[in-house]
Design an enzyme around this catalytic site. Structure first.
Site, short mmCIF file in Angstrom:
data_model
loop_
_atom_site.label_atom_id
_atom_site.label_comp_id
_atom_site.label_asym_id
_atom_site.label_seq_id
_atom_site.Cartn_x
_atom_site.Cartn_y
_atom_site.Cartn_z
N TYR B 297 64.38 32.66 20.24
CA TYR B 297 65.56 32.66 21.12
C TYR B 297 65.23 33.40 22.42
O TYR B 297 64.81 34.56 22.41
CB TYR B 297 66.72 33.33 20.42
CG TYR B 297 68.06 33.00 21.03
CD1 TYR B 297 68.76 31.88 20.62
CD2 TYR B 297 68.61 33.80 22.02
CE1 TYR B 297 69.98 31.57 21.17
CE2 TYR B 297 69.84 33.49 22.58
CZ TYR B 297 70.52 32.38 22.15
OH TYR B 297 71.74 32.07 22.70
N TYR B 347 69.74 24.96 27.68
CA TYR B 347 70.39 26.13 27.08
C TYR B 347 71.49 25.67 26.14
O TYR B 347 72.61 25.46 26.54
CB TYR B 347 70.95 27.02 28.18
CG TYR B 347 71.61 28.30 27.69
CD1 TYR B 347 70.90 29.23 26.95
CD2 TYR B 347 72.93 28.59 28.01
CE1 TYR B 347 71.50 30.42 26.53
CE2 TYR B 347 73.54 29.77 27.59
CZ TYR B 347 72.82 30.68 26.86
OH TYR B 347 73.41 31.85 26.45
#
Lengths: 133, 398
Positions: B297, B347
């Site tokens: 992440y 994203y």
């Protein structure tokens, strides 16, 4: 003036009363006197829900900082002033997060001594800020 | 491992809508399309879906109503989940347990978000309220959050910048180290047709990009995207008759540190990956050395660096030397964020690393395909280092 407006509610009223009187209030549990952040609902150390508001010494050490550039959007679309946001560890242990006033970010160092100060904005509560001690 | 091998969980479908500056559609619309695409990708129909897990981004609007939007009947599992960037991994975990237990056979897990509008900057979406900007306040904020915001403490950029600075102070990590991550991921993105940012990037470009919140340059920060991604989790037995190579869910774990923010607090220095990583690898029965690809992440370059340390790809505090020494990127020794990640590709919160991991395990990465790709680690991080979910995916049981 670089602080914004904040109003009181039931959970923050006592804290703001302290700030208006020049005191940074933290919580201490009645059974053992452990110190906790102002926001807690139970003692961070023992879990007691019997909490008192007590003034902190106002001394702290610098843990971390970040520089927030001024954003456009003021009158004539000029950029606002940069602010320096810091994490400070109060001498009692709890961390507090606020901006530091009157400090050059290039001169800051981890562990540096800080003290709590207070700033007020017209129409809002007095809020704690950090200053270089 | 469950007693019944046929019920071992497998990701059998992946659906991705158009991602990026895609305007005029709601998050719910993206979510429904992502599920339809995932079902088609798996080679089944919406009628086969008997479980649905949904999650929102910042725009909201993806919830239980998706069942109605997709006309799904007689679901055996339906819930809205939320752990910020850890949610995608957490949804796959819950779906996997439901499949293992025999509670459901085919569970769709979906995330969608539509925060971007024409004329609204990406920064406005996530920066939060600001003190002292002269903007008219509609109402005076209250509560502890209001107090912190009044002094400038608000928004993910500022809070993560404070975390990153602490790492820099403690371990000597530098902005150039962060830049090495941005450069490496852009190099991966160059060969990813899904990536929004594919132009080559140099360390000098990174250093010259404007400060968002110092120590973060613009190129330390993720993109903001509209779109939706869904995966289908089913059983190993059911997956045998489906269209795609099975992506086995071998191990998983979560960690939610619950920080005290008091003396000895490790905020900025250690994340939940330190706990969830070894636990997930242990469940999978593999060691870190057997991980072929890591999809971590990357809301910021910094979170990649600290996650690399916490998973054990390098020692604590040596993340800077590790990444600036050329460990990442297509020519590096660790295949990490092979699609370009959230910094360069798209994203979609935890669905970004998860979707790229599914593509890699299947061997469908095209020019960016890592080889070998038998074991892929997926890391999701949510809140301000508050929530962590780790998945270990693979081509088959070890």
């Amino acid at each position: 003036m670089t602080v914004g407006l904040v109003g009181r509610d039931a959970t923050t009223a006592a804290f703001f009363d302290g700030a208006a009187a020049g005191q940074f209030l933290i919580r201490r549990c009645s059974p053992a006197g452990h110190a906790s952040r102002p926001q807690v609902r139970q003692c961070s150390t023992c879990g007691s829900t019997e909490l008192r508001w007590v003034p902190a010494s106002g001394g702290a050490r610098l843990v971390s900082w970040a520089v927030v550039p001024g954003r456009r959007g003021g009158e004539d679309d000029a950029p606002g002033p940069s602010i320096v946001v810091v994490v400070g560890e109060l001498d009692e242990g709890p961390w507090w997060w606020s901006q530091i006033v009157g400090a050059d970010p290039g001169s800051l160092a981890e562990g540096q001594r800080l003290r709590i100060g207070f700033e007020g904005a017209e129409g809002g509560e007095v809020v704690p800020v950090f200053e270089v001690a | 491992m469950p007693a019944n091998l046929d019920r071992r969980p497998v990701i059998a479908g992946l659906g991705m809508t158009e991602l990026g500056q895609v305007y005029g559609r709601s998050a719910a619309s993206f979510a429904a399309e992502a599920v339809r695409l995932a079902v088609a990708d798996a080679g089944c129909t919406l009628g086969d879906v008997d479980g649905l897990l949904t999650s929102n981004g910042s725009s909201g609007g993806v919830g239980l109503g998706l069942q109605r939007d997709l006309d799904l009947h007689d679901l055996k599992l339906l819930s809205e989940m939320h752990g910020y960037g850890s949610t995608a991994g957490a949804m796959v975990q819950v779906a996997s347990m439901a499949v293992q237990a025999g509670m459901a056979e085919m569970v769709a897990c979906v995330f969608a978000d539509a925060p971007l509008r024409p004329g609204r900057s990406a920064g406005d979406v996530y920066s939060g309220p600001r003190a002292g900007t002269g903007r008219a306040e509609r109402r005076i904020p209250t509560g502890w959050g209001g107090l912190l915001a009044a002094t400038g403490v608000s928004g993910a950029n500022t809070l993560y910048a404070l975390a990153a600075r602490r790492h820099m102070l403690r371990y000597g990590t530098t902005t150039e180290d962060f830049g090495a991550i941005a450069v490496a991921q852009r190099a991966w993105a160059a060969t990813n047709p899904l990536a929004q940012m594919r132009e080559p990037l140099t360390l000098a470009d990174h250093q010259a990009s404007r400060w968002i919140v110092e120590p973060f340059h613009l190129l330390d920060c993720c993109l903001v995207s509209n779109g939706g991604i869904a995966v289908i989790v089913t059983s190993e037995a059911r997956a045998r008759s489906l269209a795609q190579p099975p992506v086995h869910v071998l191990g998983w774990a979560q960690s939610h540190p619950g920080r005290l923010f008091d003396r000895d607090e490790n905020f900025g220095l250690v994340t939940g990956a330190a706990q969830s990583g070894p636990a997930a690898l242990g469940m999978a029965g593999v060691t870190l050395a057997e991980v072929d690809v890591a999809e971590l992440y990357d809301c910021y370059t910094y979170t990649v660096l600290v996650s690399l340390e916490d998973y054990g790809f390098c020692e604590k505090g040596e993340g800077g030397a590790f990444v600036s020494g050329g460990a990442l990127g297509p020519d590096g020794k660790l295949k990490c964020n092979t699609g370009g990640g959230q910094l360069s590709s798209y994203y979609m919160w935890g669905m970004t690393p998860l979707s790229e991991a599914v593509i890699q395990v299947r061997g469908q990465g095209g020019a960016r395909q890592a080889d070998p790709h038998d074991v892929v680690l997926v890391s999701g991080n949510g809140g301000i280092l508050d929530h962590h979910a780790t998945l270990v995916l693979g081509t088959g049981p070890p």
